[in-house]
Design a protein around this motif. Structure first.
Motif, PDB file in Angstrom:
ATOM      1  N   ILE A 268      75.614 -12.683  54.795  1.00 51.82           N
ATOM      2  CA  ILE A 268      74.836 -12.243  53.639  1.00 51.82           C
ATOM      3  C   ILE A 268      75.405 -13.059  52.476  1.00 51.82           C
ATOM      4  O   ILE A 268      76.684 -13.144  52.295  1.00 51.82           O
ATOM      5  CB  ILE A 268      75.061 -10.934  53.367  1.00 51.82           C
ATOM      6  N   PRO A 269      74.589 -13.753  51.758  1.00 50.71           N
ATOM      7  CA  PRO A 269      75.124 -14.818  50.607  1.00 50.71           C
ATOM      8  C   PRO A 269      75.705 -13.867  49.615  1.00 50.71           C
ATOM      9  O   PRO A 269      75.431 -12.477  49.268  1.00 50.71           O
ATOM     10  CB  PRO A 269      73.769 -15.429  50.259  1.00 50.71           C
ATOM     11  N   ALA A 270      76.768 -14.451  48.770  1.00 53.35           N
ATOM     12  CA  ALA A 270      77.412 -13.761  47.844  1.00 53.35           C
ATOM     13  C   ALA A 270      76.602 -13.250  46.603  1.00 53.35           C
ATOM     14  O   ALA A 270      76.648 -11.992  46.067  1.00 53.35           O
ATOM     15  CB  ALA A 270      78.611 -14.534  47.435  1.00 53.35           C
ATOM     16  N   ASN A 271      75.704 -14.258  46.168  1.00 57.33           N
ATOM     17  CA  ASN A 271      74.820 -13.674  45.109  1.00 57.33           C
ATOM     18  C   ASN A 271      73.960 -12.472  45.615  1.00 57.33           C
ATOM     19  O   ASN A 271      73.293 -11.792  44.569  1.00 57.33           O
ATOM     20  CB  ASN A 271      73.980 -14.741  44.589  1.00 57.33           C
ATOM     21  N   LEU A 272      73.507 -12.311  47.023  1.00 61.79           N
ATOM     22  CA  LEU A 272      72.682 -11.225  47.353  1.00 61.79           C
ATOM     23  C   LEU A 272      73.566 -10.082  47.148  1.00 61.79           C
ATOM     24  O   LEU A 272      73.217  -8.895  46.715  1.00 61.79           O
ATOM     25  CB  LEU A 272      72.048 -11.439  48.783  1.00 61.79           C
ATOM     26  N   ILE A 273      74.850 -10.159  47.622  1.00 66.52           N
ATOM     27  CA  ILE A 273      75.893  -8.913  47.669  1.00 66.52           C
ATOM     28  C   ILE A 273      76.129  -8.591  46.067  1.00 66.52           C
ATOM     29  O   ILE A 273      76.046  -7.231  45.769  1.00 66.52           O
ATOM     30  CB  ILE A 273      77.012  -9.324  48.344  1.00 66.52           C
ATOM     31  N   THR A 274      76.213  -9.253  45.199  1.00 62.38           N
ATOM     32  CA  THR A 274      76.288  -9.265  43.833  1.00 62.38           C
ATOM     33  C   THR A 274      74.931  -8.482  43.157  1.00 62.38           C
ATOM     34  O   THR A 274      75.351  -7.482  42.451  1.00 62.38           O
ATOM     35  CB  THR A 274      76.405 -10.494  43.091  1.00 62.38           C
ATOM     36  N   HIS A 275      74.064  -8.572  43.815  1.00 68.29           N
ATOM     37  CA  HIS A 275      72.622  -7.998  43.015  1.00 68.29           C
ATOM     38  C   HIS A 275      72.301  -6.905  43.993  1.00 68.29           C
ATOM     39  O   HIS A 275      71.648  -6.118  43.168  1.00 68.29           O
ATOM     40  CB  HIS A 275      71.688  -9.038  43.472  1.00 68.29           C
ATOM     41  N   PHE A 276      73.089  -6.759  45.054  1.00 65.03           N
ATOM     42  CA  PHE A 276      72.918  -4.986  45.648  1.00 65.03           C
ATOM     43  C   PHE A 276      74.371  -4.566  45.940  1.00 65.03           C
ATOM     44  O   PHE A 276      74.679  -4.574  47.040  1.00 65.03           O
ATOM     45  CB  PHE A 276      71.976  -5.421  47.005  1.00 65.03           C
ATOM     46  N   PRO A 277      74.855  -4.208  45.054  1.00 62.49           N
ATOM     47  CA  PRO A 277      76.443  -3.900  45.203  1.00 62.49           C
ATOM     48  C   PRO A 277      76.349  -2.626  45.882  1.00 62.49           C
ATOM     49  O   PRO A 277      75.801  -1.583  45.596  1.00 62.49           O
ATOM     50  CB  PRO A 277      77.003  -3.670  43.710  1.00 62.49           C
ATOM     51  N   ASN A 278      77.228  -2.594  46.954  1.00 61.88           N
ATOM     52  CA  ASN A 278      77.273  -1.451  47.750  1.00 61.88           C
ATOM     53  C   ASN A 278      75.931  -0.735  48.059  1.00 61.88           C
ATOM     54  O   ASN A 278      75.842   0.564  48.421  1.00 61.88           O
ATOM     55  CB  ASN A 278      78.065  -0.260  47.298  1.00 61.88           C
ATOM     56  N   ARG A 279      74.962  -1.615  48.333  1.00 65.17           N
ATOM     57  CA  ARG A 279      73.569  -1.182  48.876  1.00 65.17           C
ATOM     58  C   ARG A 279      73.020  -2.088  49.863  1.00 65.17           C
ATOM     59  O   ARG A 279      71.870  -2.113  50.166  1.00 65.17           O
ATOM     60  CB  ARG A 279      72.699  -1.158  47.549  1.00 65.17           C
TER      61      ARG A 279
END
Length: 212
Positions: free
Chosen positions: A93-104
């Motif tokens: 999973i790309p880092a910017n996607l993780i940033t946009h969905f934090p803990n989701r």
């Protein structure tokens, strides 16, 4: 109904389980889209049969992980997706996607993490490693996703006794049955019950109960 996106790379048996639990009124979610990196994934055909929008987005189409993440976001944002659910999805999973969905972003792993996890450990590779190690208990881990493989906060774990299993395939069948029961229940908790994430631990604002 909470809008979610499901990511799947293969047959998507956990995706099917989620759909069935939604149909039975046991999961308060609406699958807004199925995302796959594999144009031949059986999960895509099942999504189409169920009338669920489906889209193929492969990282090889993009020059880097950031552009890949932007493409994923472009597919998710118009659908107002609140959670991403990984169901046998094999790409990082790309880092910017993780940033946009934090803990989701939530994933399910067919062993008791941190054992038998990490890069390259998925599907039958996990069950083969478990079998070769001779352990008598394996299990299922549901965890949130961070930037490291299989290293996010653990939401729930359930052990599976395998001392009588005679092959990795037998282990896989036993573990998968638990996955299909457990994933929808734990996802229901995540989307409906207040909680907070502190470091690697999840703290619930009210009691939750074993789904067995």
């Amino acid at each position: 109904m909470t809008p979610i996106a499901v990511f799947a790379s293969g047959r998507g048996s956990n995706f099917r389980s989620l759909v069935h639990h939604i149909q039975e009124g046991k999961l308060s979610c609406r699958i807004a889209v199925l995302i796959s990196d594999n144009s031949r994934a059986p999960a895509l055909e099942f999504a189409r049969e169920m009338g669920i929008p489906a889209q193929v987005i492969h990282p090889a189409q993009f020059p880097d992980a950031e552009r890949f993440g932007e493409a994923l976001l472009s597919a998710l944002q118009p659908r107002q997706v609140r959670w991403i659910v990984l169901a046998g999805y094999l790409k990082k999973i790309p880092a910017n996607l993780i940033t946009h969905f934090p803990n989701r972003i939530v994933n399910i792993h067919p062993a008791l993490l941190p054992a038998f996890g990490g890069k390259g450990m998925y599907g039958m590779r996990v069950h083969q490693a478990v079998f070769d190690a001779g352990v008598q208990v394996t299990g299922v881990t549901i965890h949130l996703v961070n930037e490291d493989y299989d290293a996010g906060p653990i939401v729930w774990q359930e052990p599976v006794v395998i001392r009588d299993c005679r092959s990795p395939e037998e282990i896989a069948r036993r573990v998968l049955a638990v996955e299909h029961r457990l994933y929808p229940q734990v996802l229901q908790w995540l989307v409906t019950r207040p909680h907070r994430v502190t470091g690697k631990r999840i703290q619930w604002n009210e009691a939750i109960y074993d789904p067995n």
